[in-house]
Design an enzyme around this catalytic site. Structure first.
Site, PDB file in Angstrom:
ATOM      1  N   ASP A   1      29.394 -14.081  50.008  1.00 42.46           N
ATOM      2  CA  ASP A   1      30.624 -14.529  49.357  1.00 42.46           C
ATOM      3  C   ASP A   1      30.901 -15.964  49.793  1.00 42.46           C
ATOM      4  O   ASP A   1      30.973 -16.257  50.993  1.00 42.46           O
ATOM      5  CB  ASP A   1      31.794 -13.625  49.740  1.00 42.46           C
TER       6      ASP A   1
ATOM      7  N   ASP B   1      36.625  -4.524  39.062  1.00 38.39           N
ATOM      8  CA  ASP B   1      37.301  -4.473  40.355  1.00 38.39           C
ATOM      9  C   ASP B   1      38.630  -3.758  40.161  1.00 38.39           C
ATOM     10  O   ASP B   1      39.475  -4.233  39.393  1.00 38.39           O
ATOM     11  CB  ASP B   1      37.529  -5.890  40.888  1.00 38.39           C
TER      12      ASP B   1
END
Length: 246
Positions: A8, A129
């Site tokens: 990330d 998500d």
């Protein structure tokens, strides 16, 4: 089942967030390309990259870091964060990304996702998500009214390579992956599902592996790999083992 180590990207560094909170970022490596090389050396077969700044900005921000990773390792890479139009999709695929992940735009403009699937067969994944079963967008900063299953079903016949399902409340918190919700989603789809969020131990990986027949084909792992809770050799050995041998 494939394990995807997560890189990330925030401000050019390799970080992990807790439940998607940009203010709760732990820096694990200031050189993302070096981290990618470490994962490659450990035997992983794919990398999962997310441009965190890009997810909030709605456009690529950490492009230099992604390019450095692509130049450093030969592993196939899937990339999400800030990819909102056909031109950006095409640009990343030309630059060496194997698969792009479309999240916010899948909610805002499903037809664009379907167009991308037609233009780039097998190279488009949809990132779903969810918080309390509802899909979140714009870097998880905004909630929508659509459920994870309803959104996934919109793309059943579109040729999406995979659905990447993340339980936001578990992501980065090391509280255990939401096996039940992931398996339930996968069982309602023909599209392969990749699990994400909360993986904290070999036991979590084993639990997902046992549900492989529902359509779970992969799992993304971040913090637990970085802090040593999951040993790469053990993880790869487990997920390559036949399910009946668990």
């Amino acid at each position: 089942m494939i394990i995807y180590p997560a890189i990330d990207l925030k401000d050019g560094a390799c970080v992990r967030l807790v439940r998607g909170d940009m203010d709760q970022a732990t820096v694990f490596n200031t050189d993302p390309a070096d981290q990618a090389a470490r994962f490659a050396a450990q035997g992983f077969e794919w990398l999962h990259l997310v441009d965190l700044n890009g997810a909030f900005a709605g456009r690529p921000v950490n492009g230099d870091a992604v390019a450095a990773i692509l130049n450093r390792v030969k592993l196939p890479v899937q990339l999400g964060g800030g990819i909102r139009d056909i031109a950006t999709i095409e640009d990343w695929l030309k630059r060496g990304v194997e698969r792009v992940i479309l999240g916010t735009i899948a909610v805002r403009d499903p037809e664009l996702v379907k167009q991308a699937c037609r233009l780039f067969p097998g190279r488009v994944a949809v990132g779903i998500d969810a918080r309390d079963g509802r899909v979140a967008v714009e870097g998880w900063a905004e909630a929508s009214d659509i459920t994870a299953l309803d959104l996934a079903l919109k793309f059943e016949d579109a040729g999406v390579a995979a659905i990447i399902y993340t339980d936001i409340d578990r992501d980065g918190a090391l509280g255990g992956v939401n096996v039940e919700a992931t398996a339930d989603l996968a069982s309602h789809l023909t599209t392969p599902v990749i699990a994400s969020g909360g993986v904290s131990s070999i036991a979590d990986l084993a639990a997902l592996k046992r549900q492989e027949d529902t359509g779970i084909t992969g799992v993304i792992c971040g913090r637990a790999l970085y802090d040593g809770r999951i040993d790469p050799v053990a993880a790869l050995g487990l997920l390559n083992r036949p399910r009946e041998m668990l």
